[in-house]
Design a protein around this motif. Structure first.
Motif, PDB file in Angstrom:
ATOM      1  N   HIS A   1       0.824  -1.211   0.000  1.00  0.00           N
ATOM      2  CA  HIS A   1       0.000   0.000   0.000  1.00  0.00           C
ATOM      3  C   HIS A   1       0.860   1.263   0.000  1.00  0.00           C
ATOM      4  N   LEU A   2       2.027   1.205   0.641  1.00  0.00           N
ATOM      5  CA  LEU A   2       2.925   2.358   0.630  1.00  0.00           C
ATOM      6  C   LEU A   2       3.602   2.497  -0.725  1.00  0.00           C
ATOM      7  N   LEU A   3       3.992   1.354  -1.297  1.00  0.00           N
ATOM      8  CA  LEU A   3       4.614   1.373  -2.621  1.00  0.00           C
ATOM      9  C   LEU A   3       3.666   1.943  -3.666  1.00  0.00           C
ATOM     10  N   LYS A   4       2.426   1.510  -3.610  1.00  0.00           N
ATOM     11  CA  LYS A   4       1.428   1.989  -4.570  1.00  0.00           C
ATOM     12  C   LYS A   4       1.239   3.493  -4.463  1.00  0.00           C
ATOM     13  N   LYS A   5       1.215   4.001  -3.242  1.00  0.00           N
ATOM     14  CA  LYS A   5       1.026   5.437  -3.027  1.00  0.00           C
ATOM     15  C   LYS A   5       2.203   6.228  -3.599  1.00  0.00           C
ATOM     16  N   ILE A   6       3.418   5.749  -3.361  1.00  0.00           N
ATOM     17  CA  ILE A   6       4.610   6.426  -3.872  1.00  0.00           C
ATOM     18  C   ILE A   6       4.602   6.445  -5.402  1.00  0.00           C
ATOM     19  N   ILE A   7       4.282   5.295  -5.998  1.00  0.00           N
ATOM     20  CA  ILE A   7       4.258   5.200  -7.459  1.00  0.00           C
ATOM     21  C   ILE A   7       3.180   6.091  -8.051  1.00  0.00           C
ATOM     22  N   GLU A   8       2.029   6.109  -7.434  1.00  0.00           N
ATOM     23  CA  GLU A   8       0.927   6.948  -7.926  1.00  0.00           C
ATOM     24  C   GLU A   8       1.340   8.420  -7.955  1.00  0.00           C
ATOM     25  N   GLU A   9       1.969   8.887  -6.891  1.00  0.00           N
ATOM     26  CA  GLU A   9       2.401  10.279  -6.837  1.00  0.00           C
ATOM     27  C   GLU A   9       3.490  10.556  -7.879  1.00  0.00           C
ATOM     28  N   ALA A  10       4.400   9.607  -8.059  1.00  0.00           N
ATOM     29  CA  ALA A  10       5.473   9.794  -9.034  1.00  0.00           C
ATOM     30  C   ALA A  10       4.935   9.863 -10.458  1.00  0.00           C
TER      31      ALA A  10
ATOM     32  N   ALA B   1       9.983  -1.004 -10.034  1.00  0.00           N
ATOM     33  CA  ALA B   1       9.866  -0.792 -11.481  1.00  0.00           C
ATOM     34  C   ALA B   1       8.689  -1.573 -12.059  1.00  0.00           C
ATOM     35  N   LYS B   2       8.524  -2.805 -11.629  1.00  0.00           N
ATOM     36  CA  LYS B   2       7.417  -3.622 -12.133  1.00  0.00           C
ATOM     37  C   LYS B   2       6.061  -3.033 -11.740  1.00  0.00           C
ATOM     38  N   GLU B   3       5.962  -2.528 -10.520  1.00  0.00           N
ATOM     39  CA  GLU B   3       4.701  -1.949 -10.073  1.00  0.00           C
ATOM     40  C   GLU B   3       4.340  -0.692 -10.862  1.00  0.00           C
ATOM     41  N   VAL B   4       5.345   0.042 -11.339  1.00  0.00           N
ATOM     42  CA  VAL B   4       5.067   1.209 -12.181  1.00  0.00           C
ATOM     43  C   VAL B   4       4.318   0.780 -13.441  1.00  0.00           C
ATOM     44  N   PHE B   5       4.835  -0.256 -14.099  1.00  0.00           N
ATOM     45  CA  PHE B   5       4.204  -0.720 -15.335  1.00  0.00           C
ATOM     46  C   PHE B   5       2.848  -1.378 -15.059  1.00  0.00           C
ATOM     47  N   LYS B   6       2.747  -2.090 -13.925  1.00  0.00           N
ATOM     48  CA  LYS B   6       1.461  -2.694 -13.557  1.00  0.00           C
ATOM     49  C   LYS B   6       0.396  -1.636 -13.306  1.00  0.00           C
ATOM     50  N   TYR B   7       0.812  -0.516 -12.754  1.00  0.00           N
ATOM     51  CA  TYR B   7      -0.136   0.563 -12.474  1.00  0.00           C
ATOM     52  C   TYR B   7      -0.741   1.096 -13.770  1.00  0.00           C
ATOM     53  N   LEU B   8       0.051   1.106 -14.846  1.00  0.00           N
ATOM     54  CA  LEU B   8      -0.395   1.652 -16.132  1.00  0.00           C
ATOM     55  C   LEU B   8      -1.013   0.597 -17.042  1.00  0.00           C
ATOM     56  N   ASP B   9      -0.683  -0.670 -16.796  1.00  0.00           N
ATOM     57  CA  ASP B   9      -1.211  -1.766 -17.624  1.00  0.00           C
ATOM     58  C   ASP B   9      -1.358  -3.002 -16.739  1.00  0.00           C
ATOM     59  N   ALA B  10      -2.580  -3.276 -16.347  1.00  0.00           N
ATOM     60  CA  ALA B  10      -2.833  -4.404 -15.432  1.00  0.00           C
ATOM     61  C   ALA B  10      -2.476  -5.742 -16.054  1.00  0.00           C
ATOM     62  N   ASP B  11      -2.379  -5.812 -17.381  1.00  0.00           N
ATOM     63  CA  ASP B  11      -2.102  -7.079 -18.073  1.00  0.00           C
ATOM     64  C   ASP B  11      -0.637  -7.249 -18.444  1.00  0.00           C
ATOM     65  N   VAL B  12       0.218  -6.355 -18.001  1.00  0.00           N
ATOM     66  CA  VAL B  12       1.630  -6.445 -18.362  1.00  0.00           C
ATOM     67  C   VAL B  12       2.240  -7.732 -17.808  1.00  0.00           C
TER      68      VAL B  12
ATOM     69  N   SER C   1       5.240   5.465 -21.383  1.00  0.00           N
ATOM     70  CA  SER C   1       4.870   6.487 -20.409  1.00  0.00           C
ATOM     71  C   SER C   1       5.454   6.197 -19.023  1.00  0.00           C
ATOM     72  N   GLY C   2       5.618   4.933 -18.700  1.00  0.00           N
ATOM     73  CA  GLY C   2       6.165   4.560 -17.394  1.00  0.00           C
ATOM     74  C   GLY C   2       7.672   4.435 -17.368  1.00  0.00           C
ATOM     75  N   GLU C   3       8.296   4.522 -18.535  1.00  0.00           N
ATOM     76  CA  GLU C   3       9.736   4.267 -18.656  1.00  0.00           C
ATOM     77  C   GLU C   3      10.571   5.098 -17.699  1.00  0.00           C
ATOM     78  N   ARG C   4      10.409   6.420 -17.727  1.00  0.00           N
ATOM     79  CA  ARG C   4      11.290   7.267 -16.935  1.00  0.00           C
ATOM     80  C   ARG C   4      11.076   7.077 -15.446  1.00  0.00           C
ATOM     81  N   THR C   5       9.835   6.979 -15.003  1.00  0.00           N
ATOM     82  CA  THR C   5       9.571   6.778 -13.570  1.00  0.00           C
ATOM     83  C   THR C   5      10.146   5.460 -13.094  1.00  0.00           C
ATOM     84  N   ALA C   6       9.926   4.394 -13.866  1.00  0.00           N
ATOM     85  CA  ALA C   6      10.460   3.080 -13.488  1.00  0.00           C
ATOM     86  C   ALA C   6      11.981   3.101 -13.419  1.00  0.00           C
ATOM     87  N   LEU C   7      12.620   3.713 -14.433  1.00  0.00           N
ATOM     88  CA  LEU C   7      14.083   3.756 -14.447  1.00  0.00           C
ATOM     89  C   LEU C   7      14.627   4.647 -13.337  1.00  0.00           C
TER      90      LEU C   7
END
Length: 279
Positions: free
Chosen positions: A7-16, A56-67, A97-103
């Motif tokens: 839940h903390l990871l998701k919040k951080i990624i969402e804000e980023a 990094a994986k959660e960033v892409f999952k946030y943008l594409d649930a089927d990744v 779109s998630g590339e820079r945040t994940a990297l």
């Protein structure tokens, strides 16, 4: 910090992602069809220790649930220049779109883990533990302390609420080390460990007379540290901090201290060079 609560990871990624994408990736959305899918790889351009794959994986999952992913290594593994770290199969817009945040996350955390491992390897013959500090990026402490653990270091207190560390300004306010400790014991449960920062031998002796759990030898030269170790060994755990670098790390470890804390683990490391390529 051995794991990152989801839940903390998701919040951080969402804000980023809000920070980086905002109302939309106008370049990608104008060029790439909405339903296009692609394979991408994350490639290492440095040697080091990988950390932050889960982020990094959660960033892409946030943008594409089927990744889908194919991990070529795991957090804590040594990687070499040219190694493929991760294969990604998913929506092309989401990947780009998630590339820079994940990297950004992956490079930063891998840089911390790499530098930490280097320090841990230097002190390993001397039974000394490398500790991090609270000198972390605001709101990213949980990730950066996780990366220290991945690199083989240990976490000092996470925040101001989980351990007592009496520093010079506290001592000035209280009037003395003895008075500061007296106030702590009056107001807090005995379950809290007490550490006191000391600047000289006189302060060390005063702290030890009050039966503290740890002493922090702050910005002392090697001769004074050696003398302090002789006085404090067996009476309290000994931490050294201030002005620690790769160059003087072994000299300090040889003196018989228990811990060496380093702000550099998190506040000034070089990020590992990684890139993402669409195949």
């Amino acid at each position: 910090m051995r794991s990152i609560p989801h839940h903390l990871l998701k919040k951080i990624i969402e804000e980023a992602l809000i920070e980086d994408i905002g109302t939309g990736d106008i370049t990608t959305d104008s060029i790439v069809p909405e339903d296009m899918r692609s394979k991408a790889i994350i490639l290492s351009k440095d040697d080091g220790i990988i950390a932050g794959l889960i982020v990094a994986k959660e960033v892409f999952k946030y943008l594409d649930a089927d990744v889908k992913f194919n991990e070529k290594c795991k957090d804590g593994d040594s990687i070499r220049r040219g190694d493929i770290i991760l294969e990604i199969y998913g929506n092309t817009r989401a990947i780009l779109s998630g590339e820079r945040t994940a990297l950004n996350f992956l490079q930063r955390l891998s840089g911390i883990a790499t530098y930490t491992r280097r320090c841990v390897d230097i002190v390993s013959p001397y039974n000394v533990k490398i500790l991090d500090t609270r000198k972390t990026t605001p709101l990213l402490r949980i990730l950066e302390k996780y990366a220290v653990k991945v690199g083989g270091g240990e976490n000092h207190r996470f925040a101001l609420y989980d351990m007592v560390l009496i520093k010079d300004n506290h001592i000035k306010f209280a009037g003395s080390i003895t008075e500061a400790i007296k106030r702590i014991r009056k107001n807090l449960s005995h379950i809290y460990k007490i550490e006191v920062e000391v600047k000289n031998i006189e302060e060390l002796k005063e702290a030890l007379e009050n039966n503290v759990d740890m002493v922090l030898l702050d910005n002392m030269d090697l001769k004074i540290i050696e003398e302090c170790v002789k006085i404090a060994k067996g009476k309290a755990l000994i931490e050294v901090s201030g002005g620690i670098s790769i160059e003087n790390l072994e000299s300090i470890a040889k003196l018989g201290v228990d811990f060496i804390s380093m702000g550099k683990l998190t506040h000034s490391v070089k990020s590992l060079d990684l890139s993402l390529e669409i195949e």
